[in-house]
Design a protein around this motif. Sequence first.
Motif, PDB file in Angstrom:
ATOM      1  N   ARG A  60       0.811  -1.227   0.000  1.00  0.00           N
ATOM      2  CA  ARG A  60       0.000   0.000   0.000  1.00  0.00           C
ATOM      3  C   ARG A  60       0.838   1.266   0.000  1.00  0.00           C
ATOM      4  O   ARG A  60       0.338   2.350  -0.297  1.00  0.00           O
ATOM      5  CB  ARG A  60      -0.913   0.018   1.234  1.00  0.00           C
ATOM      6  N   PHE A  61       2.106   1.120   0.329  1.00  0.00           N
ATOM      7  CA  PHE A  61       2.916   2.320   0.557  1.00  0.00           C
ATOM      8  C   PHE A  61       4.071   2.356  -0.440  1.00  0.00           C
ATOM      9  O   PHE A  61       5.197   2.024  -0.141  1.00  0.00           O
ATOM     10  CB  PHE A  61       3.427   2.331   1.995  1.00  0.00           C
ATOM     11  N   HIS A  62       3.769   2.753  -1.654  1.00  0.00           N
ATOM     12  CA  HIS A  62       4.731   2.645  -2.736  1.00  0.00           C
ATOM     13  C   HIS A  62       5.230   3.994  -3.245  1.00  0.00           C
ATOM     14  O   HIS A  62       6.087   4.041  -4.111  1.00  0.00           O
ATOM     15  CB  HIS A  62       4.106   1.882  -3.900  1.00  0.00           C
ATOM     16  N   LYS A  63       4.723   5.082  -2.756  1.00  0.00           N
ATOM     17  CA  LYS A  63       5.154   6.391  -3.234  1.00  0.00           C
ATOM     18  C   LYS A  63       6.488   6.773  -2.590  1.00  0.00           C
ATOM     19  O   LYS A  63       6.595   6.873  -1.375  1.00  0.00           O
ATOM     20  CB  LYS A  63       4.106   7.456  -2.907  1.00  0.00           C
ATOM     21  N   ALA A  64       7.479   6.974  -3.410  1.00  0.00           N
ATOM     22  CA  ALA A  64       8.806   7.353  -2.900  1.00  0.00           C
ATOM     23  C   ALA A  64       8.857   8.861  -2.697  1.00  0.00           C
ATOM     24  O   ALA A  64       9.531   9.581  -3.415  1.00  0.00           O
ATOM     25  CB  ALA A  64       9.886   6.899  -3.875  1.00  0.00           C
ATOM     26  N   ASP A  65       8.125   9.345  -1.733  1.00  0.00           N
ATOM     27  CA  ASP A  65       8.027  10.786  -1.528  1.00  0.00           C
ATOM     28  C   ASP A  65       8.547  11.217  -0.160  1.00  0.00           C
ATOM     29  O   ASP A  65       8.303  12.337   0.285  1.00  0.00           O
ATOM     30  CB  ASP A  65       6.577  11.246  -1.694  1.00  0.00           C
ATOM     31  N   GLY A  66       9.265  10.296   0.514  1.00  0.00           N
ATOM     32  CA  GLY A  66       9.836  10.653   1.809  1.00  0.00           C
ATOM     33  C   GLY A  66       8.839  10.705   2.937  1.00  0.00           C
ATOM     34  O   GLY A  66       9.156  11.216   4.014  1.00  0.00           O
ATOM     35  N   LYS A  67       7.647  10.174   2.716  1.00  0.00           N
ATOM     36  CA  LYS A  67       6.626  10.167   3.760  1.00  0.00           C
ATOM     37  C   LYS A  67       6.491   8.763   4.333  1.00  0.00           C
ATOM     38  O   LYS A  67       5.908   7.880   3.707  1.00  0.00           O
ATOM     39  CB  LYS A  67       5.289  10.675   3.196  1.00  0.00           C
ATOM     40  N   LEU A  68       7.031   8.561   5.509  1.00  0.00           N
ATOM     41  CA  LEU A  68       7.010   7.251   6.147  1.00  0.00           C
ATOM     42  C   LEU A  68       5.605   6.962   6.642  1.00  0.00           C
ATOM     43  O   LEU A  68       5.092   7.630   7.530  1.00  0.00           O
ATOM     44  CB  LEU A  68       8.007   7.230   7.310  1.00  0.00           C
ATOM     45  N   ARG A  69       4.986   5.910   6.064  1.00  0.00           N
ATOM     46  CA  ARG A  69       3.577   5.644   6.348  1.00  0.00           C
ATOM     47  C   ARG A  69       3.344   4.383   7.172  1.00  0.00           C
ATOM     48  O   ARG A  69       2.320   4.262   7.830  1.00  0.00           O
ATOM     49  CB  ARG A  69       2.797   5.545   5.033  1.00  0.00           C
ATOM     50  N   TYR A  70       4.265   3.421   7.091  1.00  0.00           N
ATOM     51  CA  TYR A  70       4.100   2.145   7.796  1.00  0.00           C
ATOM     52  C   TYR A  70       5.318   1.896   8.665  1.00  0.00           C
ATOM     53  O   TYR A  70       6.457   1.911   8.183  1.00  0.00           O
ATOM     54  CB  TYR A  70       3.935   1.008   6.797  1.00  0.00           C
ATOM     55  N   VAL A  71       5.085   1.642   9.965  1.00  0.00           N
ATOM     56  CA  VAL A  71       6.187   1.371  10.896  1.00  0.00           C
ATOM     57  C   VAL A  71       5.801   0.227  11.820  1.00  0.00           C
ATOM     58  O   VAL A  71       4.700   0.215  12.386  1.00  0.00           O
ATOM     59  CB  VAL A  71       6.537   2.615  11.743  1.00  0.00           C
ATOM     60  N   PHE A  72       6.711  -0.728  11.958  1.00  0.00           N
ATOM     61  CA  PHE A  72       6.623  -1.759  12.995  1.00  0.00           C
ATOM     62  C   PHE A  72       7.933  -1.734  13.765  1.00  0.00           C
ATOM     63  O   PHE A  72       9.007  -1.875  13.177  1.00  0.00           O
ATOM     64  CB  PHE A  72       6.406  -3.147  12.400  1.00  0.00           C
ATOM     65  N   ILE A  73       7.853  -1.534  15.095  1.00  0.00           N
ATOM     66  CA  ILE A  73       9.050  -1.544  15.933  1.00  0.00           C
ATOM     67  C   ILE A  73       8.874  -2.598  17.007  1.00  0.00           C
ATOM     68  O   ILE A  73       7.980  -2.511  17.856  1.00  0.00           O
ATOM     69  CB  ILE A  73       9.301  -0.180  16.605  1.00  0.00           C
ATOM     70  N   GLY A  74       9.730  -3.612  16.985  1.00  0.00           N
ATOM     71  CA  GLY A  74       9.731  -4.636  18.005  1.00  0.00           C
ATOM     72  C   GLY A  74      11.034  -4.613  18.784  1.00  0.00           C
ATOM     73  O   GLY A  74      12.009  -3.985  18.384  1.00  0.00           O
ATOM     74  N   GLY A  75      11.043  -5.304  19.910  1.00  0.00           N
ATOM     75  CA  GLY A  75      12.247  -5.339  20.729  1.00  0.00           C
ATOM     76  C   GLY A  75      12.261  -4.220  21.750  1.00  0.00           C
ATOM     77  O   GLY A  75      11.228  -3.657  22.114  1.00  0.00           O
ATOM     78  N   ASP A  76      13.453  -3.868  22.218  1.00  0.00           N
ATOM     79  CA  ASP A  76      13.614  -2.798  23.207  1.00  0.00           C
ATOM     80  C   ASP A  76      13.948  -1.486  22.513  1.00  0.00           C
ATOM     81  O   ASP A  76      14.818  -1.433  21.645  1.00  0.00           O
ATOM     82  CB  ASP A  76      14.740  -3.154  24.191  1.00  0.00           C
ATOM     83  N   PHE A  77      13.258  -0.413  22.905  1.00  0.00           N
ATOM     84  CA  PHE A  77      13.555   0.893  22.340  1.00  0.00           C
ATOM     85  C   PHE A  77      13.242   1.970  23.367  1.00  0.00           C
ATOM     86  O   PHE A  77      12.397   1.798  24.252  1.00  0.00           O
ATOM     87  CB  PHE A  77      12.770   1.137  21.042  1.00  0.00           C
ATOM     88  N   LEU A  78      13.923   3.081  23.250  1.00  0.00           N
ATOM     89  CA  LEU A  78      13.819   4.162  24.216  1.00  0.00           C
ATOM     90  C   LEU A  78      12.634   5.076  23.914  1.00  0.00           C
ATOM     91  O   LEU A  78      12.205   5.189  22.758  1.00  0.00           O
ATOM     92  CB  LEU A  78      15.103   4.992  24.229  1.00  0.00           C
ATOM     93  N   VAL A  79      12.145   5.728  24.944  1.00  0.00           N
ATOM     94  CA  VAL A  79      11.105   6.746  24.766  1.00  0.00           C
ATOM     95  C   VAL A  79      11.569   7.811  23.786  1.00  0.00           C
ATOM     96  O   VAL A  79      10.824   8.237  22.899  1.00  0.00           O
ATOM     97  CB  VAL A  79      10.745   7.394  26.119  1.00  0.00           C
TER      98      VAL A  79
ATOM     99  N   SER B 243      11.217  10.846  18.769  1.00  0.00           N
ATOM    100  CA  SER B 243      11.871  11.428  17.597  1.00  0.00           C
ATOM    101  C   SER B 243      11.185  10.986  16.313  1.00  0.00           C
ATOM    102  O   SER B 243      10.956  11.787  15.394  1.00  0.00           O
ATOM    103  CB  SER B 243      13.350  11.018  17.572  1.00  0.00           C
ATOM    104  N   LEU B 244      10.832   9.697  16.246  1.00  0.00           N
ATOM    105  CA  LEU B 244      10.158   9.167  15.061  1.00  0.00           C
ATOM    106  C   LEU B 244       8.796   9.830  14.869  1.00  0.00           C
ATOM    107  O   LEU B 244       8.446  10.256  13.761  1.00  0.00           O
ATOM    108  CB  LEU B 244       9.993   7.657  15.207  1.00  0.00           C
ATOM    109  N   LEU B 245       8.021   9.924  15.941  1.00  0.00           N
ATOM    110  CA  LEU B 245       6.671  10.480  15.841  1.00  0.00           C
ATOM    111  C   LEU B 245       6.702  11.979  15.541  1.00  0.00           C
ATOM    112  O   LEU B 245       5.853  12.480  14.798  1.00  0.00           O
ATOM    113  CB  LEU B 245       5.902  10.209  17.136  1.00  0.00           C
ATOM    114  N   GLU B 246       7.657  12.679  16.102  1.00  0.00           N
ATOM    115  CA  GLU B 246       7.748  14.115  15.844  1.00  0.00           C
ATOM    116  C   GLU B 246       8.032  14.408  14.375  1.00  0.00           C
ATOM    117  O   GLU B 246       7.554  15.388  13.821  1.00  0.00           O
ATOM    118  CB  GLU B 246       8.831  14.732  16.727  1.00  0.00           C
ATOM    119  N   ARG B 247       8.817  13.530  13.738  1.00  0.00           N
ATOM    120  CA  ARG B 247       9.181  13.759  12.343  1.00  0.00           C
ATOM    121  C   ARG B 247       8.097  13.291  11.373  1.00  0.00           C
ATOM    122  O   ARG B 247       7.872  13.921  10.332  1.00  0.00           O
ATOM    123  CB  ARG B 247      10.490  13.061  12.021  1.00  0.00           C
TER     124      ARG B 247
END
Length: 384
Positions: free
Chosen positions: A132-151, A156-160
Amino acid sequence: MLPSIAKSLTSLEFKNVSIELPPLAVILSLCRNLQVFHQHSTPVNQEWYTGLSLPYTTSLTKIVLMPPNRYDEIPDHEIEALLRCSPALEHLVLDACDPDMVIPAVQLHCHKLTSLVLNRTHAAIQEDETSRFHKADGKLRYVFIGGDFLVSTLRSLLERYHQFLVELYLAPESPGFMGQEDWSALESPVLEALETLGIVQCQRSSTTINDLATIMIRQGRQSIHNLKLFDFDPIILNGILDAIMQVDYLERLTLDGCDIGDLADRGNNLIHLSRLSYLSLYMCEGVTSKFLESVSRITSLNELIIDCINRDVGTVEEMNEFTRRVGELPCLTYLQLAYVSLDCVDIQNLCKSKTLKKVGWNCINIPDDAHKILHDHGIKLIYL
């Protein structure tokens, strides 16, 4: 064979192969027109991922690197080097990696990225995130983050990308790690484009996920249509119910693998989700007849999935009442039932539905002629 065809290759996939592969750097240096590279469950080790600071990866639009052992992390500096040399990258899937390193590197080097998958650990989330996310326009539309990650990494990801994110899945893994983070201080921006939010409680002992789930749901409440919660325990699920009820346009709710528990007493709240057309209770514990009675009152339902692994959901009379109400739902076209017992009264109740087209079936006890009766009423029976 590879050297003879390398220059003409645009896509290369190694998946579940047993042959010994040349190092990744060698493959990329030979296949200089490669656009897609996929490595999944092949016998490689950390050394296979060395020497990736190459000028030959500039055409790559999709990279999938999934080592056979997800706990054998790909070296951070090699991932950073590969991303630095891949400015055309649109889709990135990495297992056995450190999100706190990858996400800043992606923000710095991959300005055309539309989908990002890191440490996909949950079997229920396997759809093709690139379709569904094929436009190469620099707009990140799909994210899956697993494992350990910092607040700070998630912030930073959500702000951008908060203006562009359409689907977001979070699967924090270690309760001990999460306990060190103040998730209540996340202060996420409003996720105005978010349509699908999925959160996995990977460890039932983790209570800090309550803050994370509540914040994410509230920040996307004006746009979320599809909410997926996996493996939540009853305390956490009950704690975030108020946030769920604030989602303005919720159409699909998945509670797969959850322990309904105390939520059963608050099931009537779900009736107020007036747009809800899909409800999945797959492999759930703690489902009671009282909760099912509440579910049967959600008149907007188009699809209903009930898989009660506790099996003792109610008496014969209570199941009769449940199927009677389900048969009266004005929009229901698909019903899936597993690990429950139905009798002739239940079958007749379902046959009274004016909209039901299909019934998915994996029941403990059903009448011998159930298939014929349903078929005669235009309802297709599917054995699961």
